[in-house]
Design an enzyme around this catalytic site. Structure first.
Site, PDB file in Angstrom:
ATOM      1  N   ARG A  35       8.218  72.599  76.522  1.00 12.97           N
ATOM      2  CA  ARG A  35       8.416  71.295  77.405  1.00 12.97           C
ATOM      3  C   ARG A  35       9.421  70.256  76.999  1.00 12.97           C
ATOM      4  O   ARG A  35      10.280  69.866  77.828  1.00 12.97           O
ATOM      5  CB  ARG A  35       6.952  70.558  77.422  1.00 12.97           C
ATOM      6  CG  ARG A  35       5.786  71.215  78.596  1.00 12.97           C
ATOM      7  CD  ARG A  35       4.619  70.666  77.673  1.00 12.97           C
ATOM      8  NE  ARG A  35       4.026  71.147  76.569  1.00 12.97           N
ATOM      9  CZ  ARG A  35       2.782  70.965  76.438  1.00 12.97           C
ATOM     10  NH1 ARG A  35       2.077  70.066  76.868  1.00 12.97           N
ATOM     11  NH2 ARG A  35       2.453  71.396  74.934  1.00 12.97           N
TER      12      ARG A  35
ATOM     13  N   SER B 199       6.668  71.377  70.446  1.00 11.48           N
ATOM     14  CA  SER B 199       6.501  70.065  70.819  1.00 11.48           C
ATOM     15  C   SER B 199       5.339  69.573  71.230  1.00 11.48           C
ATOM     16  O   SER B 199       4.902  68.519  71.172  1.00 11.48           O
ATOM     17  CB  SER B 199       7.613  69.798  71.882  1.00 11.48           C
ATOM     18  OG  SER B 199       7.253  70.421  72.953  1.00 11.48           O
TER      19      SER B 199
ATOM     20  N   GLU C  31       1.634  80.830  65.047  1.00 15.82           N
ATOM     21  CA  GLU C  31       1.224  79.873  65.474  1.00 15.82           C
ATOM     22  C   GLU C  31       0.171  79.036  65.579  1.00 15.82           C
ATOM     23  O   GLU C  31      -0.924  79.371  66.601  1.00 15.82           O
ATOM     24  CB  GLU C  31       1.791  79.760  67.074  1.00 15.82           C
ATOM     25  CG  GLU C  31       1.943  78.176  67.711  1.00 15.82           C
ATOM     26  CD  GLU C  31       2.262  78.142  69.265  1.00 15.82           C
ATOM     27  OE1 GLU C  31       2.646  79.366  69.663  1.00 15.82           O
ATOM     28  OE2 GLU C  31       2.463  77.183  69.554  1.00 15.82           O
TER      29      GLU C  31
ATOM     30  N   ARG D 166       3.697  73.838  86.148  1.00 14.66           N
ATOM     31  CA  ARG D 166       4.945  73.010  85.976  1.00 14.66           C
ATOM     32  C   ARG D 166       5.822  72.965  87.240  1.00 14.66           C
ATOM     33  O   ARG D 166       6.249  72.003  87.642  1.00 14.66           O
ATOM     34  CB  ARG D 166       5.516  73.774  84.865  1.00 14.66           C
ATOM     35  CG  ARG D 166       4.960  74.092  83.665  1.00 14.66           C
ATOM     36  CD  ARG D 166       5.185  73.000  82.616  1.00 14.66           C
ATOM     37  NE  ARG D 166       4.242  72.660  81.769  1.00 14.66           N
ATOM     38  CZ  ARG D 166       4.199  73.438  80.554  1.00 14.66           C
ATOM     39  NH1 ARG D 166       4.777  74.068  80.064  1.00 14.66           N
ATOM     40  NH2 ARG D 166       2.806  73.129  79.652  1.00 14.66           N
TER      41      ARG D 166
ATOM     42  N   LYS E  20       5.025  78.571  63.157  1.00 14.48           N
ATOM     43  CA  LYS E  20       5.300  77.463  64.412  1.00 14.48           C
ATOM     44  C   LYS E  20       3.907  76.550  64.224  1.00 14.48           C
ATOM     45  O   LYS E  20       2.912  76.977  64.773  1.00 14.48           O
ATOM     46  CB  LYS E  20       5.281  78.327  65.517  1.00 14.48           C
ATOM     47  CG  LYS E  20       5.478  77.240  66.794  1.00 14.48           C
ATOM     48  CD  LYS E  20       5.943  78.100  68.120  1.00 14.48           C
ATOM     49  CE  LYS E  20       5.974  77.478  69.331  1.00 14.48           C
ATOM     50  NZ  LYS E  20       6.546  77.710  70.327  1.00 14.48           N
TER      51      LYS E  20
HETATM   52  P1  13P Z   1       5.493  73.386  73.808  1.00 14.61           P
HETATM   53  O1  13P Z   1       6.826  72.950  72.899  1.00 14.61           O
HETATM   54  O2  13P Z   1       5.395  72.888  75.073  1.00 14.61           O
HETATM   55  O3  13P Z   1       4.147  72.764  72.994  1.00 14.61           O
HETATM   56  O4  13P Z   1       5.259  74.861  73.900  1.00 14.61           O
HETATM   57  C1  13P Z   1       5.608  75.647  72.664  1.00 14.61           C
HETATM   58  C2  13P Z   1       4.686  76.612  73.007  1.00 14.61           C
HETATM   59  O5  13P Z   1       5.276  77.918  72.650  1.00 14.61           O
HETATM   60  C3  13P Z   1       3.230  76.584  72.705  1.00 14.61           C
HETATM   61  O6  13P Z   1       2.722  77.802  72.559  1.00 14.61           O
END
Ligand code: 13P
Length: 336
Positions: free
Chosen positions: A290, A259, A175, A31, A217
């Site tokens: 992001r 995201s 997640e 990044r 998530k």
């Molecule tokens: P993004 O919102 O960039 O997808 O990142 C969230 C995240 O924690 C991915 O594990």
């Protein structure tokens, strides 16, 4: 109300969301290099302490997910990073998985590792101030993927992780991310994501995880990034709500979306419509990496000493996401 449920609600109530600033050093290097800044420990800290000292930390951000390097760092003004986050009223969190590795006997797929020694690592993170954690299972998608093997293995790992985290008095973020890459339709994404989430809850229940003390998530339901059949934002919100209504048990207090490569505006607009159309009891908010940091990182890279410009950019994005988490965002407010 249990202590874990209280922590979960503190993070996601009243339009607040989560700043996912837990990029590994490898990801953060990509990044930073993309915006022309060398990836040193000092620079990684400088960007993160700049956004974590901004006004929106008090108004919009309920929790921050950190990476191991960051939770151990002290800011240039002498505060530890977890103290900086707590002093703004947000909850410090920590990524505890050690990444997605090749899954044996299904070489294109991944299994997330990090269970060995996790109980001991959790003790250390709790003593550093963490009160919630993150573990990400990652799934590729096509007609044949994710396989039953990948769905079962990642659900098992997410459940064992969650049980250990709750034992350590912290809230696990669960997640399961079905990736956006591919040319699949949104309906395939809906079918596969539902399958993945349902299996996660089967395992969480088997492992006696307190569902009122977790945050889910997930990804939103989108057509693949190379699909010719993109769907509207309204359809994204309807399909995402359909998926969650049918696969998430009622005890879960809230859902904080990733995201996943959507643009900042797309992720904000979709979250806004999800909240406008939400007829479930789940809180629906953001846990963006992001989509919260991209513009701020670009602004910062122009002059890494200009903290104010970086913070203004971050404040705007966080404010827009918090409006979206209440169904109150609009293009007009975005461009004001
Ligand atoms: P993004 O919102 O960039 O997808 O990142 C969230 C995240 O924690 C991915 O594990």
């Amino acid at each position: 109300m249990t202590e874990l449920n209280k922590i979960a609600l503190k993070i996601i109530s009243n339009g607040k969301g989560i700043l996912a600033a837990d990029e590994s050093n490898g990801t953060m290097t990509k990044r930073l290099e993309a915006v022309g800044v060398p990836s040193t420990a000092e620079n990684r800290l400088l960007f993160r302490e700049s956004i974590m000292s901004s006004q929106s930390m008090k108004e919009c951000i309920g929790g921050v997910i950190l990476y191991d390097e960051t939770i151990n760092q002290t800011t240039s003004f002498g505060k530890s990073i977890p103290d900086l986050i707590s002093s703004s009223g947000a909850v410090p969190g920590i990524k505890v998985d050690v990444g997605a590795k090749d899954l044996a006997n299904s070489s294109e797929e991944k299994i997330t590792e990090g269970l060995d020694g996790l109980r001991e690592r959790l003790k250390k993170y709790y003593s550093l101030g963490a009160r919630f954690t993150k573990w990400r299972g990652v799934y590729i998608i096509s007609e044949k993927y994710p396989s039953k093997l990948a769905i079962n293995c990642n659900a098992h790992a997410l459940a064992r992780y969650s049980a250990l985290v709750q034992e350590s008095k912290m809230v696990p973020i669960v997640e399961p991310e079905v990736l956006m890459a591919g040319d699949h339709s949104a309906d395939i994404c809906l079918k596969k994501t539902s399958e993945v989430i349902k299996k996660c809850f089967d395992e969480l229940i088997l492992h006696k995880v307190d569902l009122s003390g977790i945050i889910l998530k997930p990804n939103m339901i989108l057509a693949g990034s190379h699909s010719k059949n993109k769907i509207s934002n309204e359809e994204v919100s309807q399909k995402t709500l359909q998926c969650l209504k049918n696969s998430v048990p009622n005890e879960v207090p809230g859902i904080a979306f990733l995201s996943g490569g959507q643009s900042e505006i797309e992720a904000t607009e979709n979250l806004n419509l999800i909240n406008k159309n939400n007829k479930t009891n789940f809180i629906m908010t953001y846990s963006y990496g992001r989509a919260l940091q991209q513009s701020a990182l670009k602004m910062w890279s122009k002059n890494i000493k200009d903290i104010e410009a970086t913070q203004n950019t971050f404040n705007h994005r966080a404010k827009m996401c918090t409006l979206a988490a209440q169904g109150k965002w609009s293009h007009a407010l975005e461009n004001k």
